[in-house]
Design an enzyme around this catalytic site. Structure first.
Site, PDB file in Angstrom:
ATOM      1  N   ASP A 127       0.865  -1.165   0.000  1.00  0.00           N
ATOM      2  CA  ASP A 127       0.000   0.000   0.000  1.00  0.00           C
ATOM      3  C   ASP A 127       0.912   1.229   0.000  1.00  0.00           C
ATOM      4  OD1 ASP A 127      -2.328   1.639   0.393  1.00  0.00           O
ATOM      5  OD2 ASP A 127      -3.237  -0.055   1.442  1.00  0.00           O
ATOM      6  N   ASP A 169      -2.791   4.771  -2.555  1.00  0.00           N
ATOM      7  CA  ASP A 169      -3.822   5.452  -1.759  1.00  0.00           C
ATOM      8  C   ASP A 169      -4.136   6.844  -2.316  1.00  0.00           C
ATOM      9  OD1 ASP A 169      -5.298   5.154   0.855  1.00  0.00           O
ATOM     10  OD2 ASP A 169      -4.234   7.003   1.317  1.00  0.00           O
ATOM     11  N   GLU A 206      -6.144   4.001  -6.015  1.00  0.00           N
ATOM     12  CA  GLU A 206      -7.432   4.343  -5.414  1.00  0.00           C
ATOM     13  C   GLU A 206      -7.693   5.783  -5.823  1.00  0.00           C
ATOM     14  OE1 GLU A 206      -9.647   4.723  -1.106  1.00  0.00           O
ATOM     15  OE2 GLU A 206      -7.714   5.640  -1.513  1.00  0.00           O
ATOM     16  N   HIS A 255     -11.266  -2.416   3.227  1.00  0.00           N
ATOM     17  CA  HIS A 255     -11.254  -2.017   4.638  1.00  0.00           C
ATOM     18  C   HIS A 255     -12.018  -0.717   4.892  1.00  0.00           C
ATOM     19  CE1 HIS A 255      -8.244   0.210   2.558  1.00  0.00           C
ATOM     20  NE2 HIS A 255      -8.144   1.035   3.573  1.00  0.00           N
ATOM     21  N   ASP A 256     -12.551  -0.084   3.843  1.00  0.00           N
ATOM     22  CA  ASP A 256     -13.310   1.163   4.022  1.00  0.00           C
ATOM     23  C   ASP A 256     -14.802   0.968   3.785  1.00  0.00           C
ATOM     24  OD1 ASP A 256     -10.964   2.656   4.408  1.00  0.00           O
ATOM     25  OD2 ASP A 256     -10.796   3.182   2.290  1.00  0.00           O
TER      26      ASP A 256
HETATM   27  O1  TEU Z   1      -9.291   6.114   1.599  1.00  0.00           O
HETATM   28  C1  TEU Z   1      -9.597   7.213   0.793  1.00  0.00           C
HETATM   29  C2  TEU Z   1     -10.861   7.861   0.991  1.00  0.00           C
HETATM   30  O2  TEU Z   1     -11.241   8.742   0.249  1.00  0.00           O
HETATM   31  C3  TEU Z   1     -11.672   7.499   2.150  1.00  0.00           C
HETATM   32  O3  TEU Z   1     -12.094   8.696   2.712  1.00  0.00           O
HETATM   33  C4  TEU Z   1     -12.813   6.680   1.735  1.00  0.00           C
HETATM   34  O4  TEU Z   1     -13.489   7.282   0.657  1.00  0.00           O
HETATM   35  C5  TEU Z   1     -13.727   6.621   2.888  1.00  0.00           C
HETATM   36  O5  TEU Z   1     -13.041   6.006   3.917  1.00  0.00           O
HETATM   37  C6  TEU Z   1     -14.941   5.846   2.601  1.00  0.00           C
HETATM   38  O6  TEU Z   1     -15.765   6.067   3.699  1.00  0.00           O
HETATM   39  C7  TEU Z   1      -7.947   5.802   1.759  1.00  0.00           C
HETATM   40  C8  TEU Z   1      -7.787   4.587   2.628  1.00  0.00           C
HETATM   41  O7  TEU Z   1      -8.336   3.475   1.986  1.00  0.00           O
HETATM   42  C9  TEU Z   1      -8.414   4.870   3.955  1.00  0.00           C
HETATM   43  O8  TEU Z   1      -8.398   3.752   4.802  1.00  0.00           O
HETATM   44  C10 TEU Z   1      -7.654   6.010   4.574  1.00  0.00           C
HETATM   45  O9  TEU Z   1      -8.286   6.409   5.767  1.00  0.00           O
HETATM   46  C11 TEU Z   1      -7.554   7.215   3.638  1.00  0.00           C
HETATM   47  O10 TEU Z   1      -7.216   6.872   2.316  1.00  0.00           O
HETATM   48  C12 TEU Z   1      -6.475   8.156   4.113  1.00  0.00           C
HETATM   49  O11 TEU Z   1      -5.211   7.598   3.886  1.00  0.00           O
END
Ligand code: TEU
Ligand code: CA
Length: 547
Positions: free
Chosen positions: A99, A200, A253, A322-323
Site C-alpha cells: 500500500d 492510496d 485508489e 477495509h473502508d
Molecule cells: O481512503 C480514501 C478515501 O477517500 C476514504 O475517505 C474513503 O473514501 C472513505 O473512507 C470511505 O468512507 C484511503 C484509505 O483506503 C483509507 O483507509 C484512509 O483512511 C484514507 O485513504 C487516508 O489515507
C-alpha cells in the site's frame, strides 16, 4: 491473442494485517500471522496479495498515517519478518503488492517534525500558509474526515493542510524533492521484492491552487486538487523513472472519478496507472456520500457496472475493502439468504471483465459487525461523521442506524478462522472486536462443508482462471429490472450468459444454454430463477438464444 500481463490473469487478495491473524497474543494481527496462513490463501487460488500498510505508524488512521516508509511497525513484526513473507509467498507463487500512501505522512514523520521549523529545508515538504488577515484558516476547504483541512501549528504560527485527519499532513507535490522521495520509496520496496502498489488516494496529490472552494456539502475545494494535470505528470514520471524498470503493476485508489477522468488515469497509452478503484458501483443505494441510504435496485447497479465495463479497457473489480461494509450485508441478504446471496455476489464479481480483488473474510461471506453502540467503534471517520450529524441535529438513533450500516469498522473485525475462542484470531483480546456469528461463519467450518461460500469462491476463481471468455471476453448488459440482472460475455464462438436474482422472489428469465455454474444444485436451466439464484449459462455459436 498476445500474451497478457500476469496481473490480468491472477486474483488479488487484500489483507488488513491488524485483523487477519495475531501470532503473539497482543490482539493485533501481524506478519508472522500472515505467513502462517499462506497455505490457505494458496488453496483459495489467489495469485497476488495486497497488504494494507504495515509501515511504522502512530496509528491515527490504522497505518494510513506513516512515520517511516522504510520500516515495519513493531506491532506487525520486523523487517526480517517482511522479508520472510516475500520469500514464503514466492514459494507459493504469490506476489505481493504494498500500500503506497504518499499523499500525506504522519505528523510524527521526521520530515514533518523538521518542517515545523520555518527555516528547515523540510519546510517546503508540506503545505504551510499563514491564516487569513482577519484570522482563521487560509481557505474554506473541508476534508474527507469532515471539518477544515487546516490546522494551526502553534510553533510556527502557520497552518498546515491535511485532506484527512490532522495527524495526516499532506505532502507538497510542487516540490521536486518530495517527488524524488516518493521515487525512492517505490524503489526501496520494489528492490525488496514487491510486485507493485495499491496507491492510496493517488489522484489528489497535486494541489493546483489554494483558492476558496465552491459551495459543497462535503470536501469543499476538491475542484482545485482532484485529477489535476500536475497529478498526471507526477504519475507519468513515477512510471518512467521507476515502475517501468520493474515487472510490476499499480492500482490507484482514485476518489470521486467519473469514466472520462478514470480513463486519463489508467488507459494503457497514457502510461500512468494500470487500473483504478472507483466507488460508483458501491454507491447505487446511497445518497449523500456513503452514509445516507436509498433503495437498492439491480438495474441501477447494472447500469453503473456496464458504464465502467464499457468505459475502461481493464477494470479493478472489487466489492469490499477495509473502508466499506461487507458486501453480503450491503447488496446481499445477511439473514436467511446469506450463503446464497454471498455466492451470487461472487458470481457477479468473477464474471465481469477485470482483475478481481477479494477482501479478507469476503470468501467466507462474513457479515457486518454486530456492535450496538458507537463506543465499540474505533474508526476515526465514523466518530467524525457522528459528531457532524450531531451538529446537524440528527437524532442519536438515526445516526447510529446509518453509521452501523456504513461504518468502515464493519470490515475490520477479526478474521473468523474457527469456532475457538476469539475465532482463532488471537489468544488475547482483539484490538477491535469479533462478530458473534463466528461460531457458524468461520474458515474451519466452511472448509469442511463443500457447499460453503468458501468452496464457491475457490470454484469461481478456478473457473475464471480456465476461461478466456471470462477473463477477456466482451461484456454487454442484456436485461434488467429492480430485482434481476442479466449480462453476457462473448469471446470467439463462446458466449456466457450470467443471470442474477437479487431478491427473495422466484423470477422468470428466459435464456438457454448449458449450466456452467450456479449457486444452487441445478444442472439444467428452465427459465426460472430461485430466490437469490445465480446461474451462468454457456452457449456456442451453433446454438440460438431465445428471449
Ligand atoms: O481512503 C480514501 C478515501 O477517500 C476514504 O475517505 C474513503 O473514501 C472513505 O473512507 C470511505 O468512507 C484511503 C484509505 O483506503 C483509507 O483507509 C484512509 O483512511 C484514507 O485513504 C487516508 O489515507
Ligand atoms: Ca500481534
Amino acid at each position: 491473442m498476445q500474451p497478457q500481463p500476469w496481473w490480468k490473469e491472477r486474483v488479488v487478495y487484500q489483507i488488513y494485517p491488524r485483523s487477519f491473524q495475531d501470532s503473539n497474543g497482543d490482539g493485533i494481527g501481524d506478519i508472522p500471522g500472515i505467513i502462517s496462513r499462506l497455505d490457505k490463501l494458496q488453496a483459495l487460488g489467489i495469485g497476488i496479495l495486497w497488504l494494507s500498510p504495515v509501515y511504522r505508524s502512530p496509528d491515527a488512521d490504522n497505518g494510513y498515517d506513516i512515520s517511516d516508509y522504510r520500516d515495519i511497525d513493531p506491532r506487525y513484526g520486523a523487517m526480517a519478518d517482511m522479508e520472510r513473507l516475500f520469500v514464503e509467498a514466492k514459494k507459493r507463487d504469490i506476489r505481493i503488492i504494498m500500500d503506497l500512501v504518499i499523499n500525506h505522512t504522519s505528523d510524527e514523520h521526521e520530515w514533518f517534525q523538521q518542517s515545523r521549523d520555518k527555516n528547515s529545508p523540510y519546510r517546503d515538504y508540506y503545505i504551510w500558509r499563514p491564516g487569513k488577515p482577519g484570522g482563521g484558516p487560509p481557505n474554506n476547504w473541508t476534508g474527507f474526515f469532515m471539518g477544515s483541512v487546516w490546522t494551526l501549528d502553534e510553533r510556527s504560527g502557520e497552518y498546515y493542510l491535511h485532506l484527512f485527519d490532522q495527524k495526516q499532513p499532506d505532502l507538497n507535490y510542487h516540490n521536486l524533492k518530495v517527488i524524488e522521495e516518493a521515487e525512492g520509496i517505490l524503489r526501496f520496496w520494489l528492490d525488496k521484492g514487491a510486485a507493485g502498489f495499491r496507491c492510496d488516494v493517488i489522484n489528489v496529490l497535486y494541489k493546483t491552487s489554494l483558492a476558496d472552494g465552491k459551495r459543497s456539502v462535503a470536501v469543499r475545494g476538491i475542484e482545485h486538487y482532484k485529477s489535476q494535470e500536475g497529478n498526471h505528470a507526477i504519475l507519468r514520471r513515477l512510471r518512467q523513472n521507476v515502475l517501468d524498470r520493474y515487472d510490476c503493476f499499480t492500482v490507484g485508489e482514485t476518489v470521486m472519478v467519473d469514466v472520462p477522468e478514470a480513463r486519463l488515469l489508467c488507459e494503457p497509452e497514457r502510461r500512468e496507472l494500470d487500473m483504478v478503484f472507483y466507488f460508483e458501483h458501491l454507491e447505487v443505494d446511497r445518497r449523500v456520500a456513503r452514509y445516507v441510504p436509498k433503495k437498492f435496485k439491480a438495474k441501477n447497479l447494472l447500469r453503473v457496472l456496464a458504464k465502467w465495463q464499457k468505459g475502461l479497457s481493464w477494470n479493478a473489480l472489487y466489492l469490499e475493502n477495509h473502508d466499506q461494509p461487507r458486501i453480503v450485508s450491503h447488496y446481499g441478504d445477511d439473514g436467511a439468504y446469506r450463503e446464497m446471496s454471498a455466492k451470487l455476489l461472487a458470481t457477479m464479481e468473477f464474471t465481469l471483465r477485470g482483475t478481481p480483488f477479494v477482501y479478507q473474510g469476503q470468501e467466507l461471506g462474513m457479515t457486518n459487525f454486530d456492535f450496538t453502540e458507537l463506543s465499540q467503534l474505533n474508526d476515526v471517520e465514523s466518530r467524525n461523521i457522528d459528531a457532524l450529524m450531531k451538529r446537524l441535529h440528527i437524532p442519536a438513533r438515526l445516526r447510529w442506524k446509518w453509521i452501523a450500516k456504513a461504518s468502515r469498522d464493519n470490515a475490520r473485525t477479526s478474521m473468523q478462522w474457527s469456532d475457538a475462542p476469539e475465532a482463532g484470531f488471537t489468544t488475547g483480546k482483539p484490538w477491535l472486536g469479533l462478530n458473534g456469528n463466528y461460531k457458524s461463519i468461520n474458515y474451519q467450518a466452511e472448509e469442511a462443508d463443500e457447499h460453503s461460500v468458501l468452496h464457491y469462491y475457490r470454484r469461481m476463481i478456478a473457473l475464471r482462471a480456465g476461461s478466456e471468455t471470462l477473463k477477456y471476453g466482451a461484456f454487454s448488459p442484456l436485461k434488467t429490472n429492480r430485482r434481476v440482472m442479466v449480462y453476457e460475455r462473448t469471446w470467439k464462438d463462446e458466449r456466457y450468459v450470467v443471470l442474477l436474482n437479487f431478491s427473495a422472489r422466484m423470477t422468470k428469465a428466459a435464456y438457454t444454454g448449458e449450466v456452467v455454474v450456479a449457486n444452487t444444485e441445478r444442472t439444467a436451466y428452465g427459465g426460472r430463477l430461485e430466490p437469490w439464484e445465480a446461474v451462468v449459462l454457456r452457449q456456442t455459436k451453433a446454438e440460438e438464444t431465445k428471449e
